[in-house]
Scaffold this motif. Structure first.
Motif, PDB file in Angstrom:
ATOM      1  N   PHE A   1      -1.475  -4.754  -5.588  1.00  0.00           N
ATOM      2  CA  PHE A   1      -2.624  -5.337  -4.904  1.00  0.00           C
ATOM      3  C   PHE A   1      -2.820  -6.802  -5.248  1.00  0.00           C
ATOM      4  O   PHE A   1      -3.528  -7.505  -4.530  1.00  0.00           O
ATOM      5  CB  PHE A   1      -3.884  -4.512  -5.191  1.00  0.00           C
ATOM      6  CG  PHE A   1      -4.053  -3.439  -4.191  1.00  0.00           C
ATOM      7  CD1 PHE A   1      -3.180  -2.381  -4.152  1.00  0.00           C
ATOM      8  CD2 PHE A   1      -5.041  -3.508  -3.231  1.00  0.00           C
ATOM      9  CE1 PHE A   1      -3.284  -1.398  -3.201  1.00  0.00           C
ATOM     10  CE2 PHE A   1      -5.164  -2.519  -2.266  1.00  0.00           C
ATOM     11  CZ  PHE A   1      -4.278  -1.465  -2.255  1.00  0.00           C
TER      12      PHE A   1
ATOM     13  N   PHE B   1      -9.126   5.244  -6.478  1.00  0.00           N
ATOM     14  CA  PHE B   1      -7.750   5.712  -6.313  1.00  0.00           C
ATOM     15  C   PHE B   1      -7.365   6.659  -7.443  1.00  0.00           C
ATOM     16  O   PHE B   1      -6.692   7.665  -7.232  1.00  0.00           O
ATOM     17  CB  PHE B   1      -6.797   4.519  -6.245  1.00  0.00           C
ATOM     18  CG  PHE B   1      -5.372   4.896  -5.976  1.00  0.00           C
ATOM     19  CD1 PHE B   1      -5.019   5.474  -4.765  1.00  0.00           C
ATOM     20  CD2 PHE B   1      -4.381   4.688  -6.921  1.00  0.00           C
ATOM     21  CE1 PHE B   1      -3.708   5.826  -4.509  1.00  0.00           C
ATOM     22  CE2 PHE B   1      -3.069   5.041  -6.673  1.00  0.00           C
ATOM     23  CZ  PHE B   1      -2.726   5.609  -5.468  1.00  0.00           C
TER      24      PHE B   1
ATOM     25  N   TYR C   1     -11.443  -2.200   0.723  1.00  0.00           N
ATOM     26  CA  TYR C   1     -10.978  -3.174  -0.270  1.00  0.00           C
ATOM     27  C   TYR C   1     -10.930  -4.572   0.338  1.00  0.00           C
ATOM     28  O   TYR C   1     -11.412  -5.544  -0.246  1.00  0.00           O
ATOM     29  CB  TYR C   1      -9.587  -2.756  -0.768  1.00  0.00           C
ATOM     30  CG  TYR C   1      -8.875  -3.822  -1.560  1.00  0.00           C
ATOM     31  CD1 TYR C   1      -9.155  -4.004  -2.905  1.00  0.00           C
ATOM     32  CD2 TYR C   1      -7.941  -4.654  -0.959  1.00  0.00           C
ATOM     33  CE1 TYR C   1      -8.519  -4.985  -3.629  1.00  0.00           C
ATOM     34  CE2 TYR C   1      -7.302  -5.641  -1.676  1.00  0.00           C
ATOM     35  CZ  TYR C   1      -7.592  -5.800  -3.009  1.00  0.00           C
ATOM     36  OH  TYR C   1      -6.962  -6.789  -3.722  1.00  0.00           O
TER      37      TYR C   1
ATOM     38  N   VAL D   1      -1.468  -0.172  -9.271  1.00  0.00           N
ATOM     39  CA  VAL D   1      -2.360  -0.804  -8.286  1.00  0.00           C
ATOM     40  C   VAL D   1      -2.525  -2.311  -8.524  1.00  0.00           C
ATOM     41  O   VAL D   1      -2.385  -3.090  -7.595  1.00  0.00           O
ATOM     42  CB  VAL D   1      -3.732  -0.096  -8.257  1.00  0.00           C
ATOM     43  CG1 VAL D   1      -4.733  -0.884  -7.444  1.00  0.00           C
ATOM     44  CG2 VAL D   1      -3.578   1.296  -7.691  1.00  0.00           C
ATOM     45  N   PRO D   2      -2.785  -2.751  -9.763  1.00  0.00           N
ATOM     46  CA  PRO D   2      -3.042  -4.178  -9.931  1.00  0.00           C
ATOM     47  C   PRO D   2      -1.902  -5.067  -9.455  1.00  0.00           C
ATOM     48  O   PRO D   2      -2.143  -6.088  -8.823  1.00  0.00           O
ATOM     49  CB  PRO D   2      -3.257  -4.324 -11.436  1.00  0.00           C
ATOM     50  CG  PRO D   2      -3.698  -2.992 -11.893  1.00  0.00           C
ATOM     51  CD  PRO D   2      -3.016  -2.006 -11.003  1.00  0.00           C
TER      52      PRO D   2
ATOM     53  N   VAL E   1       2.136   1.867  -3.442  1.00  0.00           N
ATOM     54  CA  VAL E   1       1.081   2.466  -4.272  1.00  0.00           C
ATOM     55  C   VAL E   1       0.977   3.961  -3.971  1.00  0.00           C
ATOM     56  O   VAL E   1       0.746   4.780  -4.859  1.00  0.00           O
ATOM     57  CB  VAL E   1      -0.269   1.781  -4.013  1.00  0.00           C
ATOM     58  CG1 VAL E   1      -1.390   2.530  -4.706  1.00  0.00           C
ATOM     59  CG2 VAL E   1      -0.239   0.346  -4.507  1.00  0.00           C
ATOM     60  N   GLY E   2       1.162   4.303  -2.690  1.00  0.00           N
ATOM     61  CA  GLY E   2       1.075   5.712  -2.314  1.00  0.00           C
ATOM     62  C   GLY E   2      -0.176   6.044  -1.525  1.00  0.00           C
ATOM     63  O   GLY E   2      -0.726   7.126  -1.650  1.00  0.00           O
ATOM     64  N   ILE E   3      -0.623   5.077  -0.731  1.00  0.00           N
ATOM     65  CA  ILE E   3      -1.808   5.323   0.090  1.00  0.00           C
ATOM     66  C   ILE E   3      -1.379   6.022   1.378  1.00  0.00           C
ATOM     67  O   ILE E   3      -0.487   5.546   2.067  1.00  0.00           O
ATOM     68  CB  ILE E   3      -2.473   3.984   0.496  1.00  0.00           C
ATOM     69  CG1 ILE E   3      -2.704   3.100  -0.710  1.00  0.00           C
ATOM     70  CG2 ILE E   3      -3.767   4.235   1.260  1.00  0.00           C
ATOM     71  CD1 ILE E   3      -3.796   3.534  -1.592  1.00  0.00           C
TER      72      ILE E   3
ATOM     73  N   THR F   1      -6.272  10.426  -6.531  1.00  0.00           N
ATOM     74  CA  THR F   1      -4.928  10.919  -6.820  1.00  0.00           C
ATOM     75  C   THR F   1      -5.003  12.202  -7.643  1.00  0.00           C
ATOM     76  O   THR F   1      -4.239  13.148  -7.407  1.00  0.00           O
ATOM     77  CB  THR F   1      -4.112   9.852  -7.566  1.00  0.00           C
ATOM     78  OG1 THR F   1      -4.300   8.609  -6.916  1.00  0.00           O
ATOM     79  CG2 THR F   1      -2.653  10.184  -7.543  1.00  0.00           C
TER      80      THR F   1
ATOM     81  N   VAL G   1       3.860  15.058 -13.989  1.00  0.00           N
ATOM     82  CA  VAL G   1       2.991  14.871 -12.825  1.00  0.00           C
ATOM     83  C   VAL G   1       1.753  14.067 -13.212  1.00  0.00           C
ATOM     84  O   VAL G   1       1.344  13.135 -12.503  1.00  0.00           O
ATOM     85  CB  VAL G   1       2.580  16.231 -12.232  1.00  0.00           C
ATOM     86  CG1 VAL G   1       1.465  16.062 -11.218  1.00  0.00           C
ATOM     87  CG2 VAL G   1       3.776  16.906 -11.589  1.00  0.00           C
TER      88      VAL G   1
ATOM     89  N   ILE H   1      -8.210   0.935   1.916  1.00  0.00           N
ATOM     90  CA  ILE H   1      -7.686  -0.422   2.107  1.00  0.00           C
ATOM     91  C   ILE H   1      -8.642  -1.262   2.947  1.00  0.00           C
ATOM     92  O   ILE H   1      -8.937  -2.405   2.586  1.00  0.00           O
ATOM     93  CB  ILE H   1      -6.286  -0.377   2.750  1.00  0.00           C
ATOM     94  CG1 ILE H   1      -5.370   0.453   1.878  1.00  0.00           C
ATOM     95  CG2 ILE H   1      -5.760  -1.774   2.991  1.00  0.00           C
ATOM     96  CD1 ILE H   1      -4.366  -0.298   1.100  1.00  0.00           C
TER      97      ILE H   1
ATOM     98  N   ALA I   1       0.838  -1.198   0.000  1.00  0.00           N
ATOM     99  CA  ALA I   1       0.000   0.000   0.000  1.00  0.00           C
ATOM    100  C   ALA I   1       0.875   1.251   0.000  1.00  0.00           C
ATOM    101  O   ALA I   1       0.553   2.255  -0.638  1.00  0.00           O
ATOM    102  CB  ALA I   1      -0.923  -0.008   1.209  1.00  0.00           C
TER     103      ALA I   1
ATOM    104  N   VAL J   1       0.460  10.433 -11.781  1.00  0.00           N
ATOM    105  CA  VAL J   1      -0.880  10.070 -11.301  1.00  0.00           C
ATOM    106  C   VAL J   1      -1.376   8.821 -12.021  1.00  0.00           C
ATOM    107  O   VAL J   1      -1.815   7.844 -11.400  1.00  0.00           O
ATOM    108  CB  VAL J   1      -1.856  11.248 -11.525  1.00  0.00           C
ATOM    109  CG1 VAL J   1      -3.286  10.823 -11.244  1.00  0.00           C
ATOM    110  CG2 VAL J   1      -1.471  12.426 -10.638  1.00  0.00           C
TER     111      VAL J   1
ATOM    112  N   ILE K   1     -11.052  -4.918  -6.514  1.00  0.00           N
ATOM    113  CA  ILE K   1      -9.954  -4.214  -7.173  1.00  0.00           C
ATOM    114  C   ILE K   1     -10.497  -3.118  -8.092  1.00  0.00           C
ATOM    115  O   ILE K   1      -9.911  -2.050  -8.224  1.00  0.00           O
ATOM    116  CB  ILE K   1      -9.023  -5.199  -7.928  1.00  0.00           C
ATOM    117  CG1 ILE K   1      -7.707  -4.523  -8.291  1.00  0.00           C
ATOM    118  CG2 ILE K   1      -9.652  -5.759  -9.175  1.00  0.00           C
ATOM    119  CD1 ILE K   1      -6.789  -4.306  -7.130  1.00  0.00           C
TER     120      ILE K   1
ATOM    121  N   SER L   1       0.557   5.754 -10.905  1.00  0.00           N
ATOM    122  CA  SER L   1       0.198   5.258  -9.577  1.00  0.00           C
ATOM    123  C   SER L   1      -0.993   4.324  -9.692  1.00  0.00           C
ATOM    124  O   SER L   1      -1.068   3.303  -9.023  1.00  0.00           O
ATOM    125  CB  SER L   1      -0.154   6.422  -8.660  1.00  0.00           C
ATOM    126  OG  SER L   1       0.967   7.234  -8.492  1.00  0.00           O
ATOM    127  N   VAL L   2      -1.929   4.696 -10.570  1.00  0.00           N
ATOM    128  CA  VAL L   2      -3.104   3.851 -10.753  1.00  0.00           C
ATOM    129  C   VAL L   2      -2.724   2.565 -11.477  1.00  0.00           C
ATOM    130  O   VAL L   2      -3.176   1.475 -11.122  1.00  0.00           O
ATOM    131  CB  VAL L   2      -4.193   4.621 -11.518  1.00  0.00           C
ATOM    132  CG1 VAL L   2      -5.406   3.744 -11.730  1.00  0.00           C
ATOM    133  CG2 VAL L   2      -4.572   5.869 -10.757  1.00  0.00           C
TER     134      VAL L   2
END
Lengths: 468, 485
Positions: free
Chosen positions: A413, B166, B143, A409-410, A368-370, B170, A398, B140, A365, A402, B159, A405-406
């Motif tokens: 996660f 997300f 999720y 995720v896959p 990811v940047g949470i 962001t 930038v 989280i 996490a 962004v 997901i 970052s998305v």
């Protein structure tokens, strides 16, 4: 001086290995741990005392900026030593391995203080030559030698790029000292200077695995012993980012339009390459290797923002990102040591070792940047610097941060899903890891989680550092 | 201090339930006890401060990142208080509704409490970065709650939910950072005082990513792609918070941040926001009508009624804005109620397919009656909380945008159609299956979860002033600052 402490402990560990014989592996590891800790304490003490000064005719600077990075390097070296102690002891090569760790750390510590291009080159070599050996260290695994070989060859090419670039810049400016380089780099750049700059940046791009010079990364990190991969993905990279900041800001501020543009492009390409390739990995180690490529891209985006009023924010971004990345990536890599490197081996980890699964989830996490985990602050600072820069190219960087970052995720996660939502692969599950690695993993998990408490002081430290 | 305590007590609760591993009964009662505390504190705040929620005693400020003027700044006001209270209430109800969860119960509660920290925190944040941090803290746990305890489609749903929100958040963060950098502070009250201090162009550039992020969270059609899978796959107790609170992180952001802090930047988008609201209302109603699955029907009806919040917010007048703020709470009450009842019915009959249900009112009068109440609430029947807020939103919306206002009113008729249709199929008529003869009514625990929601729907329906008196000063302050009517 932390460097002296580190050199001392290097010698002690080396001699300890010679004299203590094979029975005292633990002693050597302990010495190495103490040595790195002492170097950390020395750097922290100097930072607390507000020490700042230059040596060797202005070619070597010990300032807040350098000390900050020395702290990161020594701290990661300390935790690497702890994590590697049992493993290195089992193979009977603890003294050698510990020596290499300290040597890389020493190289990094010297590097962040260098204000002389040839000194930079020497320090880069001091930091990387032992790292080739670290990658190839595990004699019993073929990939280790293979990874080391690949790393060595690309590393040598990178070094020659770097050296060639430095020589050209030296040729233009008549001096390798950054202050003189800055004087020589007037308003208009000569073609030779541009070639030199590009070559030098390419050399550095190799070292931080920025695209298109990233291809050695997965093989090297996959082959390397886990602790080596963890350490090398963090400490030398931080040092190189630091010295790069110094060279660009101190040595060639007038050329900023050129190198910020270059950095923006490299950053965007690196992010996409790293993330798109990471998405396809089923081996967690390779996935983390590509993820480290992507994170290099995010940090390079901060370099692109080093213009106009955003310069302080950009420097802060690099400094804070380096610290944030160190804790989360060290932890993530070392977790592999306890669990295994196939994505499947993480299946059902939550059922068998809940604490470890939660720690890994924290790292993922964070990568990811949470918020409020460490990685968030790294990315947020880059965005912060980027939006303040006022350059369209940086806005593009930038925006791709962004998007990336998305994109990431896959795969991050995916690991969390495997740990929490899949059935354990085999009954038994992963065995109990050795204490050192587990200790480091949990320590990193705590640091990653509590990073937000320290980010204020860290930012204050960064804005008071010598570069600004 | 009391605000901070309310926000972070669930965190202690999360640690507590993790430590109490093993004894399931103990974990349950501990969770129940912990969840009650924030609710009691919120109640105390309401009783002690009334419409003076801006009182200094409720706010707190600590330096966090000095160089950027980012702080831990929390405080309450009328725009956030309703949701602050509702978050605490729904967390408690979610604990009750988790009574039948067996697997990893302690971890489930820990995640729920972690999410509660985020939800309470968002509604009390007075700093943009802190707002974002709390906003994301919910991700989280949500999720994992969907991904670990949901149905067979849970992994993909979880997901999908994560990636959508997300992405939005962001982008929103980039907007927040730009706003903070350009203004030199991240404090929401300070930014509000100089509302619109930035140039119009800068505000528009910032408003775009911020609105995008917030609208995904709402979710506003067409950014709602994540919603159905997640709602349908979730365990019921997760639905309670997922539908009751989470969308309001988005609407609250619009009401409390986007419009007040970027008045000129949002202004050109307001008519479209109103259109989006109407699209939500009508689209939600139509699609809900077509759903064979009771839970999906409730999910789409939820999308529909969220549209009124957008319409009311876009009106930027006192009636509409108050309606939007009120609708946040009203929507949370009725959607949580309906999801709980769907869960009760599905647990009894073993199906959620509307075509397979029928005649349940005879066998389960309480659950059936409450389902009817919830459905009537969703239609906006007078005497229930939703009526008040939808009426106000439409009034306000009509004043500002007559066409949109009329269309939204039409949406109410549509929602009445599908809700009555649903009721006719599910609880009235002959018993569809002989097996339903043996179906029993809602049990004591289940009633404990649903009755408070139904009661509040009625109480706020008859005495809306209980909430409106609290929120009016804050709404007036916002409108005065941005020059609305």
């Amino acid at each position: 001086m932390p460097e002296l402490v580190a050199t001392g402990s290097l010698l002690v560990v080396l001699l300890g290995g010679v004299f203590a014989g094979p029975r005292n592996e633990a002693l050597v590891s302990g010495l190495a741990a103490l040595g790195t800790l002492a170097a950390f304490a020395a750097a922290a003490g100097m930072l607390a005392a507000g020490f700042s000064g230059t040596f060797f005719g202005g070619g070597y600077a010990v300032d807040g900026f350098a000390l900050y990075f020395k702290l990161i390097i020594t701290a990661t070296a300390f935790f690497t030593v702890i994590a590697a102690s049992r493993w290195a002891g089992r193979t009977g090569d603890a003294p050698e391995y510990m020596t290499l760790v300290i040597a890389v750390a020493l190289g990094g510590m010297l590097l962040v203080s260098m204000r002389d291009l040839f000194g930079v080159f020497l320090a880069v070599e001091l930091a990387t030559i032992p790292s080739y050996a670290m990658v190839a260290f595990d004699r019993r695994r073929r990939e280790s030698a293979e990874g080391g070989m690949k790393y060595l060859i690309t590393g040598v090419i990178a070094s020659s790029f770097l050296l060639y670039g430095i020589v050209l810049i030296y040729g233009v400016s008549g001096s390798a000292n950054l202050s003189r380089v800055a004087e020589a780099f007037g308003e208009s750049l000569s073609p030779v200077a541009i070639v030199g700059l590009v070559l030098m940046l390419s050399g550095f791009a190799f070292k931080v695995s920025a695209a298109p010079f990233h291809f050695w990364t997965p093989d090297a990190y996959q082959g390397a012993p886990t602790s080596a991969a963890a350490f090398l993905s963090v400490a030398p990279k931080a040092a190189i980012f630091a010295v790069l900041l110094r060279i660009l800001l101190d040595g060639m501020p007038q050329a900023a339009p050129t190198w910020t543009a270059l950095m923006a492009v490299i950053a965007i390409v690196t992010m996409f390459v790293g993330n798109l390739l990471a998405l396809r990995q089923s081996n967690v180690r390779r996935m983390l290797a590509y993820s480290s490529v992507a994170h290099s891209g995010y940090i390079l985006a901060a370099f692109a923002a080093l213009q106009g009023e955003a310069v302080p924010a950009g420097v802060q971004a690099v400094m804070i990102y380096s610290a944030a990345y160190a804790v989360m990536n060290l932890g993530a890599f070392l977790t592999i040591d306890l669990v295994g490197e196939e994505a499947k081996s993480f299946n059902g980890l939550f059922a068998t070792r809940p604490a470890l699964a939660v720690a890994m989830a924290v790292f993922m996490a964070a990568l990811v940047g949470i918020p409020p985990l460490s990685g968030f602050f790294g990315k947020a600072w880059v965005i912060y610097a980027g939006v303040g820069s006022g350059s369209v190219l940086v806005y593009a960087a930038v925006a791709s941060l962004v998007v990336n970052s998305v994109l990431s995720v896959p795969y991050y996660f995916g690991i969390i899903r495997n740990m929490f939502q899949e059935e354990p692969v085999s009954e038994g599950g992963p065995g109990k890891g050795d204490g050192g690695v587990a200790f480091t993993v949990y320590a990193m998990a705590v640091l990653t989680t509590l990073f937000f408490l320290g980010v204020g002081p860290l930012a204050a430290l960064a804005s008071g550092s010598g570069l600004l | 201090m009391i605000t901070t305590a309310t926000i972070f007590i669930p965190l202690l609760g999360a640690i507590l339930v993790l430590l109490l591993r093993g004894d399931e009964r103990l974990v349950r009662y501990a969770a129940l006890g912990v969840a009650a505390v924030p609710l009691l504190l919120a109640l105390y705040i309401y009783l002690a401060f009334g419409d003076n929620l801006d009182a200094p005693a409720l706010s707190q400020e600590l330096v966090w990142i000095e160089s950027l003027n980012i702080g831990y700044r929390v405080g309450l006001d009328g725009i956030g208080f309703g949701m602050f209270f509702l978050s605490a209430l729904l967390a408690l109800i979610a604990v009750v509704a988790s009574w039948d969860i067996r697997e990893n119960l302690g971890f489930y509660f820990a995640l729920l409490f972690l999410a509660e920290v985020g939800m309470l925190g968002v509604f009390a944040s007075r700093d943009l970065v802190l707002f974002y941090v709390f906003f994301e803290i919910t991700l989280i746990p949500m999720y994992l709650m969907v991904g670990m305890w949901g149905d067979e489609n849970r992994r993909a749903a979880a997901i999908k939910f994560f990636i959508y929100t997300f992405l939005g958040s962001t982008a929103m963060l980039a907007g927040f950072l730009a706003l903070g950098v350009l203004s030199g502070t991240f404090s929401i009250p300070e930014l509000g005082e100089e509302a619109g201090g930035l140039s119009r162009a800068a505000q528009i550039a910032i408003a775009v990513p911020v609105l995008f992020g917030l609208l995904i969270k709402v979710p506003a059609v067409p950014l709602h792609g994540w919603l159905l899978d997640v709602y349908v796959s979730s365990p019921i107790s997760t639905n309670v918070v997922l539908s009751g609170v989470l969308p309001k992180l988005g609407t609250f952001g619009i009401l409390k941040i986007a419009i007040p802090l970027l008045p000129e930047g949002v202004e050109p988008f307001l008519p479209y926001l109103a259109v989006l609201g109407v699209v939500n209302v009508i689209y939600g109603a139509f699609v809900a009508f077509l759903q064979p699955d009771l839970k999906a029907l409730v999910a789409y009806s939820s999308i529909g009624t969220l549209g009124f919040i957008l319409l009311g917010a876009a009106s930027v007048n006192a009636v509409g804005y108050n309606g939007a703020v009120f609708q946040q709470v009203a929507h949370g009450l009725y959607s949580a109620l309906l999801f709980l009842l769907v869960g009760i019915i599905a647990a009894r009959t073993g199906t959620r397919r509307i075509s397979e249900l029928g005649g349940l009112a005879a066998r389960m009068p309480w659950a059936g009656g409450l389902l009817a109440l919830g459905a009537l609430a969703a239609m906006g029947l007078p005497g229930l909380a939703v009526f008040v807020s939808e009426f106000m939103s439409i009034m306000g919306g009509y004043t500002a945008y007559p066409v949109q206002g009329v269309l939204a009113a039409l949406g109410i008729i549509l929602s009445a159609m599908y809700m009555l249709y649903m009721l006719a199929r599910v609880i009235f008529g002959p018993l569809r299956e002989p097996a339903y003869e043996r179906v029993g009514d809602a049990g004591a625990v289940e009633m404990a979860a649903v009755v408070p929601l139904a009661a509040l729907l009625l109480v706020l329906g008859f005495f809306p002033a209980l909430l409106i008196s609290v929120q009016r000063p804050a709404v007036e302050a916002v409108l005065a600052a941005i020059g609305g009517s």
